[in-house]
Enzyme design. Structure first.
Site, short mmCIF file in Angstrom:
data_model
loop_
_atom_site.label_atom_id
_atom_site.label_comp_id
_atom_site.label_asym_id
_atom_site.label_seq_id
_atom_site.Cartn_x
_atom_site.Cartn_y
_atom_site.Cartn_z
N ILE A 120 0.92 -1.33 -0.07
CA ILE A 120 -0.45 0.03 -0.21
C ILE A 120 0.80 1.23 -0.15
CG2 ILE A 120 -0.35 0.19 2.21
CD1 ILE A 120 -3.27 0.98 -0.09
N SER A 165 11.56 0.74 8.63
CA SER A 165 10.66 -0.56 7.83
C SER A 165 11.40 -1.93 7.72
CB SER A 165 9.95 -0.37 6.40
OG SER A 165 9.80 -1.82 5.59
N ARG A 166 10.90 -3.32 8.02
CA ARG A 166 12.08 -4.15 8.46
C ARG A 166 11.60 -5.01 7.20
NH1 ARG A 166 8.62 -8.34 12.34
NH2 ARG A 166 6.91 -7.80 10.56
N LYS A 196 -5.58 2.91 7.03
CA LYS A 196 -7.39 2.15 7.40
C LYS A 196 -6.85 0.99 7.52
CE LYS A 196 -8.05 0.31 3.72
NZ LYS A 196 -9.17 -1.59 3.29
N ASP A 203 -11.39 -5.90 5.58
CA ASP A 203 -10.51 -5.45 5.25
C ASP A 203 -10.98 -4.09 3.98
OD1 ASP A 203 -7.09 -4.64 5.22
OD2 ASP A 203 -7.70 -5.07 3.18
#
Length: 303
Positions: free
Chosen positions: A11, A33-34, A87, A165
Site C-alpha cells: 500500500i 520498515s523491516r 485504514k 479489510d
C-alpha cells in the site's frame, strides 16, 4: 513539511509514496520498515532511531497492518510527532480512543484516514443526498483477495479483519454519504474452515440499508453503492469514482483528485490547524458485525 513512512509494503508503494511525491505539501524524509525502503531516502528498521536521527520530521504516516500499529503510533505521539493512520486506524476501538487521548494531551494532530471517502464522486453523492428522503440503500463490495493481498496471511489472522479489510472502505463511504446515521441489526459472516476472520459478510442495518461483502470474486471487481430516494436512484460505481442519477452521469470532480492525494492534502490542513480527525464510525460498524454476526463455516481457503 517533512514526513516519514513507517511500513514500506504494497500500500505504501502503490499509494503513499506516489502521493507524497506529487504533493506540494510534503517531502518524504525517511522510512522505517523491516522489509522495504525507498531509493535515495534514509531507511531505518527502528522507529526510535529514526526519530532521534530526524528531529525535523514533524509527521509520521503509519502504513503497517493494524495490529502492530498502536505501539508505533504511541511512541510517535509521545515524541511530539503528528500521526497519520492508514485504514483501519487500529485493531480495536479502545486503542483508537487511547491514541486520540494521547494526541490531545500531547497537542499533536492525529488523522484516521478513510481513502475511499476521497474517491472522485463521494463528496458529490453526499451533497446530492443531503436533503433527500432515502427509501433503500444497498452496497455490493466484492473483490479478489488473491489479487489485492497475495499471500498475506495476516489478513486472515485475528486482527486482520478478513473481508472487512475492503468492506470497511464501503462502510466509510456509507457513513460519509448517508444524511442520517444507521446502526447494525444483524449479520451473517462466512469463515473459511481454516481461517480466523470472515471471507464474506451479509449485513443488515436500520433504515433499509444492507451490504454484501465477498472476498472470493474473480474477474471484474464490484464496488457499488446504490441509494433509492423519492427523487431518483443514485448509483456510485468503481468505489465512488463514478456516479449516476437515474442512469445519467452526475457530479463534479473534487478539488484534489485521487484518494490518497486527497488524504495527504487533508493531513496538511490538520497539521496547520493543529486539529484531530478520528472518525471511527466505519470501524464501529465492523465491531458491531463481529459482535452480532452469525458465524457460518465455509470451504477452507488457501492461496
Amino acid at each position: 513539511m517533512k514526513i516519514a513512512l513507517v511500513g514500506v509494503g504494497k500500500i505504501a508503494r502503490d499509494q503513499h509514496i506516489p502521493s507524497i511525491a506529487a504533493s506540494p505539501d510534503w517531502k518524504l524524509a525517511a522510512t522505517c520498515s523491516r522489509q522495504g525502503s525507498v531509493e535515495g531516502i534514509p531507511a531505518y528498521t527502528d522507529l526510535d532511531e529514526m526519530m532521534a536521527a530526524h528531529p525535523d520530521i514533524s509527521v509520521i504516516s503509519m502504513c503497517m497492518p493494524p495490529v502492530p500499529r498502536f505501539d508505533f503510533a504511541r511512541r510517535a505521539i509521545a515524541a511530539g510527532r503528528h500521526v497519520m493512520l492508514e485504514k483501519p486506524p487500529g485493531a480495536t476501538l479502545s486503542e483508537c480512543h487511547a491514541l486520540e487521548d494521547m494526541a490531545r494531551k500531547a497537542g499533536v494532530s492525529l488523522f484516521a484516514t478513510w481513502h475511499s471517502r476521497e474517491a472522485n464522486r463521494v463528496a458529490a453523492a453526499r451533497d446530492w443526498l443531503a436533503d433527500k428522503t432515502i427509501t433503500r440503500c444497498h452496497i455490493t463490495w466484492r473483490e479478489d483477495v488473491r489479487k489485492w493481498h497475495p499471500g498475506q496471511d495476516w489478513v486472515f489472522d485475528p486482527g486482520g479483519m478478513g473481508v472487512f479489510d475492503p468492506g470497511i472502505n464501503a462502510l466509510s463511504v456509507m457513513t460519509k454519504i448517508l444524511p442520517a446515521p444507521v446502526h447494525l441489526l444483524g449479520a451473517e459472516l462466512s469463515f473459511p474452515a481454516n481461517r480466523q476472520t470472515p471471507i464474506a459478510a451479509q449485513l443488515q442495518f436500520t433504515d433499509n440499508v444492507s451490504a454484501d461483502f465477498d472476498w472470493r470474486q474473480e474477474g471484474p471487481q464490484t464496488w457499488d453503492v446504490e441509494v433509492w430516494t423519492e427523487a431518483g436512484k443514485l448509483h456510485l460505481t468503481h468505489g465512488g469514482e463514478h456516479m449516476t442519477i437515474d442512469g445519467v452521469e452526475a457530479g463534479a470532480d473534487p478539488v484534489v483528485p485521487g484518494e490518497y492525494p486527497g488524504l495527504y492534502a487533508q493531513m496538511a490542513q490538520l497539521v496547520r490547524a493543529k486539529e484531530i480527525d478520528m472518525d471511527l464510525s466505519p470501524l464501529r460498524h465492523v465491531a458491531d458485525a463481529l459482535m452480532l454476526g452469525k458465524r457460518i463455516e465455509t470451504d477452507a481457503f488457501d492461496w
